[in-house]
Design an enzyme around this catalytic site. Structure first.
Site, mmCIF file in Angstrom:
data_model
loop_
_atom_site.group_PDB
_atom_site.id
_atom_site.type_symbol
_atom_site.label_atom_id
_atom_site.label_comp_id
_atom_site.label_asym_id
_atom_site.label_seq_id
_atom_site.Cartn_x
_atom_site.Cartn_y
_atom_site.Cartn_z
ATOM 1 N N ARG A 61 4.844 -12.648 9.713
ATOM 2 C CA ARG A 61 5.463 -11.343 9.503
ATOM 3 C C ARG A 61 6.863 -11.371 10.071
ATOM 4 O O ARG A 61 7.127 -12.060 11.060
ATOM 5 C CB ARG A 61 4.694 -10.277 10.286
ATOM 6 C CG ARG A 61 3.477 -9.773 9.636
ATOM 7 C CD ARG A 61 2.812 -8.776 10.554
ATOM 8 N NE ARG A 61 3.262 -7.414 10.291
ATOM 9 C CZ ARG A 61 2.769 -6.673 9.313
ATOM 10 N NH1 ARG A 61 1.852 -7.147 8.507
ATOM 11 N NH2 ARG A 61 3.196 -5.447 9.134
ATOM 12 N N GLU A 64 0.874 -1.163 0.000
ATOM 13 C CA GLU A 64 0.000 0.000 0.000
ATOM 14 C C GLU A 64 0.916 1.219 0.000
ATOM 15 O O GLU A 64 1.807 1.316 0.845
ATOM 16 C CB GLU A 64 -0.870 -0.022 1.261
ATOM 17 C CG GLU A 64 -1.939 1.027 1.212
ATOM 18 C CD GLU A 64 -2.767 1.073 2.491
ATOM 19 O OE1 GLU A 64 -2.661 0.155 3.312
ATOM 20 O OE2 GLU A 64 -3.509 2.056 2.633
ATOM 21 N N LYS A 119 4.064 0.670 9.621
ATOM 22 C CA LYS A 119 4.203 1.929 8.884
ATOM 23 C C LYS A 119 3.618 3.099 9.666
ATOM 24 O O LYS A 119 4.091 4.224 9.555
ATOM 25 C CB LYS A 119 3.540 1.799 7.506
ATOM 26 C CG LYS A 119 4.496 1.160 6.500
ATOM 27 C CD LYS A 119 3.977 1.249 5.101
ATOM 28 C CE LYS A 119 3.191 0.018 4.786
ATOM 29 N NZ LYS A 119 2.673 -0.036 3.429
#
Ligand code: ATP
Ligand code: MG
Length: 837
Positions: free
Chosen positions: A539, A286, A549
């Site tokens: 992850r 994203e 982020k």
């Protein structure tokens, strides 16, 4: 005479039987052979009777009947008439179909026969046209071109045919063979005499034992380049695209039913036709921030699988939320992915098969630029590229009764979800939802007043099935799509559809998406679309840092660090600036592996891989961080002795410049910490009366110590050097000398970095910002360097002997060189814990 009568009768009977066999199109020889075998004869007659053939049939059908008579599983005789109906009606037309049928019928049991499953398994109704066969053969030949050109007609054509069969199991074998022959001839021309010679198989060359390279004393035994793809193929866990027909997920519904999503044979065939059987993955960031080391892992998985299998990986900007996304991020992401060594695919017409052309064209998403060079610039996509398709599919979804326009506020939605209650709007008429959805699109409804929701399962155990939102209204301009839309699709609605439209074979994401797998498959099934194979991995978490982020954004925007590429961060831009190479980062990702276990990787494991790479690739140089002046009293004042220092401990690849010049003069600087007034056993530096070696130069012996007036602070050492090098000094020191009498050595700025956070897992702390390490950055303004460093360029990497690995920072100016410490020399990571594969 009874014997004669008998034999006459037998001959007559044989004649009749033979006639029956010929009538179903068997050739004379096969028919005779059958006749010679009484068991097969009985079987075949039985098959002909069961098939209710009166007037004979075509040769192709007859051959299939013959196969049935010889290979039909004896435990499934009750199903044979059924199968024969399919053969006679020409629905089953090939041996592969028959084999699939035998497979199903032999295990289905008495009362479980399911025509849908059976037809699906046998590829019934799937017509593979000669055109499709042509492109499939083309594709296979292209994939094997190197071998074909080398072996010519001695090539194993059976193997090639097998590859075609894998892609198109229901294609007519005869047409495939003819097509293969035609195309091979086109490539190779007429047969040559050498084509008749036997192919001499080369013996597998024995691999020479890996040269034992002497690892520097400071690197652990395990060496990242020993992890070769042969040793460990982390991608071996993934199925082949052709196998995406089996079930690997069970979805439970609140009514007690269980759904096992799988592609029908037909859907899979269509998909394989579009992709040529290649692996297609996507890396879907994203664009709401810079990429970090976790994304390096995601890229390793997505691009890596595609690379490993000769497939393709899209870079797909997952840009459905116009609020957080920025052009700056879009540009940065593309640049840093290239730096990491990954290339989103790009296909030109010449090297691409028609398959790809087909997919992209039929999806009507890509454009071609002119007819001659016809290059499809399709490597990078945006979810927003598909806004129109997504919208059209949403209309479909409403029409199919699987979505409705809702007016609940977000609080109400939350409350109803908690209570597992349906929205009051859930069962409104389809026409009403269609009209309202259109109103939403046209900007007729205020933000927050309506959403489109998928009609999933409000009582499911999985909250990600609680009628997830497909569309919401947002009067925001989109960074990529402009202001065309005021409704935007959600991640859950978009991701799976775009995966399917792009014919993604393996949709790989991190574990937090696992609970969304049900919704992913639910939506595609509701739209009758191809289901990619979905799989989640853990992850990557690294100790003493944050990777989210959102948190990175705060660190940057609130100036806790100096921008997105502050070398203390774990963004890829920061790691690059700090001096890590993409090779090191990828080796680290491979070392960590593609697992599903959630854990925190210690920072020093990452540093191990970075160090390991720099040990091989960083030139040696000498820098003194905290200088202490040494005057060599027996060295002539005006003399400059040019010495040779090694750029690499063992020379590198025959590089002629593997040494560099270091001047030695009367004034030399050593590290303050390399001098002690009181010597001890474990101390290898200089002390009064003690000798040490100046690396690449001479032993020196301390003969006097000068203190700052009235203090105990040592400001100068006097020493004598042993020109004949007869002394055996205990330690070896790095040093920097005045380049000539009275001229200061080159001054550089050195930045030393430490962990950004004090705790292992700062992300878990409420006040995580309070955990920042106050000493994470130490700047040394006046370190001294040998003159050879003067020409270092931004990004150049060095090992400063005995200190660590350093990289020239982008703050460097014509006046001042700035170096970042990438990693220290020594690893604190236990050697036996470094992953071996
Ligand atoms: P963040 O939570 O840090 O904001 P994200 O998941 O929102 O990250 P995206 O840009 O959506 O970041 O991620 C792109 C891809 O990278 C996704 O497939 C995501 O699963 C993967 N990814 C993100 N963070 C990690 C990580 N720490 N380890 C492995 N893969 C990751
Ligand atoms: Mg995300």
């Amino acid at each position: 005479m009874p014997v004669e009568e008998d034999s006459n009768a037998k001959a007559k009977k044989d004649g009749e039987v033979l006639e029956q066999f010929l009538k179903i199109g068997l050739d004379e020889r096969t028919a005779q052979n059958v006749l010679a075998n009484s068991k097969v004869t009985v079987n075949l007659l039985e098959v002909i009777r069961e098939a209710e053939i009166q007037e004979g049939c075509g040769k192709a059908t007859g051959n299939l009947l013959y196969t049935v008579s010889t290979k039909y599983p004896t435990n499934a005789l009750e199903h044979r008439p059924r199968l024969l109906k399919y053969v006679i009606s020409n629905k089953i037309k090939s041996n592969p179909q028959l084999e699939a049928a035998f497979g199903y019928l032999s295990v289905v049991g008495s009362d479980k026969f399911d025509a849908d499953i059976f037809e699906d398994k046998c590829g019934i109704g799937i017509d593979i046209s000669p055109d499709v066969i042509k492109v499939t053969v083309e594709r296979v030949l292209q994939n094997n071109m190197e071998l074909i050109l080398a072996q010519r007609y001695r090539m194993n054509v059976g193997g090639l045919l097998g590859q075609v069969r894998e892609l198109q199991p229901w294609a007519d074998g005869k047409i495939v063979k003819e097509e293969m022959d035609t195309q091979l001839k086109k490539i190779l021309g007429e047969r040559l005499p050498e084509d008749e010679e036997k192919l001499v198989k080369k013996k597998k060359e024995k691999k020479p034992k890996a040269e034992e390279t002497k690892a520097a004393a400071d690197t652990p035994k395990m060496d990242s380049d020993k992890i070769t793809p042969e040793d460990s193929n982390p991608f071996a866990i993934f199925p082949k695209p052709q196998e995406n027909i089996t079930v690997h997920t069970e979805i439970f519904f609140s009514d007690g039913s269980i759904w096992r999503p799988r592609n029908s044979r037909e859907k899979l065939q269509k998909h394989l036709y579009a992709t040529g059987g290649k692996v297609f993955t996507r890396f879907p960031p994203e664009p709401n921030g810079y990429l970090h080391v976790g994304h390096a892992k995601a890229m390793f998985v997505d691009f890596g699988l595609a690379q490993e299998t000769g497939g393709y990986c899209y870079l797909r900007y997952d840009d459905t939320n116009p609020d957080a996304e920025k052009l700056e991020y879009i540009e940065h992401i593309q640049e840093i992915i290239g730096w990491m060594g990954w290339k989103p695919f790009k296909v030109g017409f010449d090297d691409a098969s028609l398959f790809l052309y087909h997919t992209f064209f039929s999806n009507n998403v890509f454009e071609c630029n002119g007819s001659d060079s016809f290059v499809l610039e399709m490597q990078i996509t945006f979810s927003s590229d598909y806004f129109q398709e997504l919208y059209d599919l949403a209309v479909q979804l409403i029409k199919r009764g699987h979505a409705y326009v809702d007016h609940q506020t977000s609080d109400e939605i939350k409350e109803y979800r908690e209570k597992k209650l349906d929205s009051p709007w859930r069962d409104r008429p389809v026409a009403e939802s269609l009209k309202l959805f259109d109103d939403m699109r046209r900007g007729m409804i205020e933000e927050g007043k309506a959403t489109l929701r998928m009609k999933q399962d409000m009582k499911n155990d999985n909250f990600n099935m609680y009628d997830l939102i497909a569309y919401r209204i947002k009067f925001t301009t989109h960074p990529h799509a402009g202001d065309k839309w005021c409704i935007y699709p959600s991640y859950d609605y978009t991701h799976c559809i775009v995966d399917s439209l792009e014919n993604i074979t393996h949709s790989l994401c991190t574990l937090e998406f696992e609970s969304r797998r049900a919704s992913y498959y639910w939506l595609l099934e509701a739209l009758d679309m191809y289901l990619p194979y979905v799989w989640e991995y853990s992850r990557l978490n690294v100790s003493n840092t944050v990777l989210s982020k959102r948190k990175l954004n705060r660190l940057v925007t609130e100036n806790w660090v100096d921008g997105w590429d502050d070398p203390r961060l774990m963004t890829l831009a920061a790691l690059r600036r700090r001096g890590a190479s993409p090779e090191a980062l990828n080796a680290f990702c491979r070392g960590v592996g593609i697992t599903r276990s959630d854990n925190i990787i210690r920072m020093d494991l990452l540093e191990h891989f970075i160090r390991d790479d720099l040990n091989k690739n960083a030139r040696r140089s000498m820098v003194v961080l905290n200088p202490l002046k040494v005057i060599i009293t027996n060295f002539k004042d005006s003399v400059v002795e040019e010495l040779e220092a090694k750029s690499w401990p063992e020379g590198k690849d025959g590089d002629p410049s593997s040494t560099y010049k270091v001047p030695l003069t009367r004034v030399v600087y050593i590290e303050k910490s390399d001098f002690r007034l009181v010597n001890s056993k474990e101390f290898y530096g200089l002390s009064p009366g003690k000798s040490v070696l100046l690396r690449y130069a001479y032993p020196i012996k301390c003969i006097d110590v000068i203190f700052k007036e009235n203090t105990q602070e040592v400001i100068e050492i006097h020493a004598e050097y042993d020109q004949a090098k007869t002394t055996k000094p205990k330690g070896v020191l790095h040093w920097v000398a005045e380049p000539s009498a009275g001229v200061d050595p080159l001054k550089i700025e050195v930045r030393l970095f430490d962990k950004l956070f004090l705790s292992e897992n700062p992300g878990e702390l409420d006040d995580w910002l309070a955990d920042l390490n106050p000493n994470s950055k130490v700047v040394i303004e006046d370190a001294l360097a040998v003159p050879a460093l003067k020409h270092a360029k931004i990004g150049d990497k060095f090992q400063f002997e005995r200190i660590g690995y350093f990289c020239v920072d982008r703050d460097t100016t014509a006046e001042k060189l700035v170096f970042n410490r990438t990693v220290t020399l020594r690893s604190s990571y236990p050697k036996d814990l470094v992953p071996q594969s």
